[in-house]
Design an enzyme around this catalytic site. Structure first.
Site, PDB file in Angstrom:
ATOM      1  CB  CYS A 167      -0.928   0.010   1.209  1.00 10.82           C
ATOM      2  SG  CYS A 167      -2.208  -1.272   1.165  1.00 10.82           S
ATOM      3  CG  HIS A 246      11.856  -2.734   4.109  1.00  9.35           C
ATOM      4  ND1 HIS A 246      11.521  -3.942   4.661  1.00  9.35           N
ATOM      5  CD2 HIS A 246      11.502  -2.823   2.804  1.00  9.35           C
ATOM      6  CE1 HIS A 246      10.990  -4.726   3.736  1.00  9.35           C
ATOM      7  NE2 HIS A 246      10.963  -4.060   2.600  1.00  9.35           N
ATOM      8  CG  HIS A 333      -2.874  20.700   5.231  1.00  6.72           C
ATOM      9  ND1 HIS A 333      -4.109  21.166   5.605  1.00  6.72           N
ATOM     10  CD2 HIS A 333      -2.233  21.757   4.633  1.00  6.72           C
ATOM     11  CE1 HIS A 333      -4.231  22.431   5.252  1.00  6.72           C
ATOM     12  NE2 HIS A 333      -3.108  22.812   4.677  1.00  6.72           N
ATOM     13  CG  HIS A 337      -2.648   4.030   3.439  1.00  7.77           C
ATOM     14  ND1 HIS A 337      -3.153   4.002   2.160  1.00  7.77           N
ATOM     15  CD2 HIS A 337      -2.757   2.758   3.911  1.00  7.77           C
ATOM     16  CE1 HIS A 337      -3.551   2.771   1.876  1.00  7.77           C
ATOM     17  NE2 HIS A 337      -3.320   2.003   2.920  1.00  7.77           N
ATOM     18  CG  HIS A 366     -17.913   7.118   4.493  1.00  7.76           C
ATOM     19  ND1 HIS A 366     -18.744   7.735   3.587  1.00  7.76           N
ATOM     20  CD2 HIS A 366     -18.715   6.437   5.351  1.00  7.76           C
ATOM     21  CE1 HIS A 366     -20.002   7.451   3.892  1.00  7.76           C
ATOM     22  NE2 HIS A 366     -20.017   6.672   4.954  1.00  7.76           N
ATOM     23  CG  ASN A 370      -6.866   0.072   1.829  1.00 10.12           C
ATOM     24  OD1 ASN A 370      -6.159   0.637   0.985  1.00 10.12           O
ATOM     25  ND2 ASN A 370      -6.359  -0.695   2.767  1.00 10.12           N
TER      26      ASN A 370
END
Length: 461
Positions: A167, A246, A333, A337, A366, A370
């Site tokens: 992702c 990672h 801001h 994700h 919403h 995802n």
């Protein structure tokens, strides 16, 4: 005189090297010119009834599995306007084929790229670098080759096809572009971030693998970048910092998000309880590197004092997250994700963010679900549609993904952002008064007596 020149030579050399470094620093810029998010057609929209019909098609499920799915869908934070792959809508999720998989990709890739080139006025023949990231589909020829062929791009284009990066792959692709810009002057780059959902719909009954069906939806984004300073006036964002972390060497983190087959041979994507721990550890390490790059020195000194007090009271894993609370004074801001409601809430709690700051991520989840690597850009689009982004503002993008990876970056807004985007038809209705999912109201009555009835083909199917 000669002796003086000999003494001055080292000084001249140092000045030359400093001047060279300044020139190199000036050349290391990455501007975003535009971006376009994908919006599927209405025939692929997943309302409550569509979700129910898809769930009830799975003959492997029993009452407990239905109840689990019901609870998950209700608590997911996902609404009734997300989009599903076409093969799932048509009931072909158990036997996906390559033609349908490529058709799904073509719709997203070409729809967003057509609009991106039209809006920016940049021709496909001007693109020097092309990066596509799709984790769960790798074909021959590659997806980048399909794009090059479709738009007849130039022969010396630098094309990269990223697979299996999860992702957070969108920021990985942008980091690759940023590195390539160092050796390719005055260039244009295109990044396409999406995911192949159709061939990877899970048809088994393992709960840790059923979660992905509840969360992941169709979506994606195409972005245009340049390092040409002459085009600075056209840029909407400038990349200021990028930090990648990672945790693949940690076995639990490595295995918390993984594609595999269950005991019945059904392919799916497993999400384990170790996900939250891996996310906390990865974000902790990432912010320890990122915060000093972003936060002013005086704020850092104050933070060191506060951290010394926290250290005696807190779990060490959370120290880096609490350190991130100092970001609120430097960042306007937060683009988180939209991986799930729990992830958004926990990141917000750790950083001490307000409901206002978390609203874009919650609303993107919403409205669109995802969408994997493309999700960040729906969040950014919400901010733009709400006219929140003003020149000089800083945006922190936080992304988490399989591996386990945490890739975060900071953007500077180059001008007031107020263009129409994927939110234009619905932004006035957001945020809604309530995010409750109507699934419980309509299907909360499921019990043992009616289970055999609702699975009959005369009802939803």
């Amino acid at each position: 005189m000669e002796l003086m020149i000999i003494y001055l030579l080292p000084l001249f050399y140092v000045i030359f090297q400093l001047f060279k470094l300044v020139l190199q620093w000036r050349d290391q810029c990455c501007y975003m010119i535009d971006y376009v998010c994908y919006k599927a057609t209405e025939d692929r929209r997943l309302d409550t009834e569509s979700c129910a019909s898809i769930v009830l098609r799975n003959k492997n499920l029993g009452l407990e599995e239905y109840r689990f799915l019901l609870r998950t869908i209700i608590s997911s934070g996902i609404g009734e306007e997300t989009y599903s792959p076409r093969n799932v809508i048509l009931g072909r999720e158990e036997c996906p084929n390559l033609v349908e998989a490529l058709s799904e990709m073509d719709e997203i890739l070409f729809d967003t790229l057509d609009k991106l080139f039209a809006r920016s006025g940049i021709s496909p023949s001007e693109i020097d670098i092309l990066v596509v990231n799709v984790s769960l589909l790798s074909t021959v020829p590659s997806l980048t080759s399909r794009i090059v062929n479709r738009y007849k791009m130039k022969a010396d284009i630098k094309a990269f096809n990223l697979a299996g990066m999860g992702c957070s792959a969108s920021l990985i692709a942008i980091d690759l572009v940023q590195q390539l810009f160092k050796s390719h002057k005055e260039s244009f780059a295109v990044v396409v971030s999406t995911e192949s959902m159709g061939p990877n719909w899970y048809c088994g009954k393992e709960r840790s693998m059923m979660l992905s069906n509840c969360l992941f939806r169709s979506g994606g984004c195409s972005m245009l970048f340049t390092n040409n300073r002459a085009l600075k006036h056209r840029a909407i964002l400038k990349l200021k910092h990028m930090v990648r972390t990672h945790l693949g060497s940690n076995d639990e983190a490595y295995g918390c998000c993984m594609q595999l087959e269950d005991d019945r041979g059904c392919l799916g994507f497993r999400l384990t309880k170790g996900l939250t721990r891996a996310a906390a550890q990865a974000l902790t390490r990432n912010l320890k590197v990122l915060v000093p790059k972003v936060v002013p020195l005086l704020e850092l000194l104050r933070h060191v004092k506060v951290s010394s007090q926290w250290k005696k009271k807190s779990d060490p894993t959370l120290e880096g997250l609490k350190a991130g609370s100092s970001l609120k004074n430097s960042i306007e801001h937060f683009c988180i994700h939209p991986g799930g409601r729990a992830v958004i809430d926990e990141v917000g709690k750790s950083l001490g963010l307000s409901d206002y700051a978390l609203e874009p991520a919650r609303m993107a989840l919403h409205r669109f679900g995802n969408t994997s690597a493309g999700g960040l850009w729906y969040v950014l689009g919400y901010m733009e549609a709400k006219r929140r982004l003003k020149k000089g503002d800083q945006i922190l993008m936080l992304s988490l993904g399989a591996g386990f990876k945490c890739n975060n970056c900071v953007w500077e807004v180059m001008k007031d952002m107020k263009d129409e985007n994927v939110w234009k038809d619905c932004i006035d209705s957001y945020p809604p008064k309530t995010l409750d999912n109507p699934f419980m109201e309509k299907y909360g009555w499921i019990n043992d007596e009616c289970l055999s009835f609702i699975r009959m083909p005369t009802t939803f199917l």
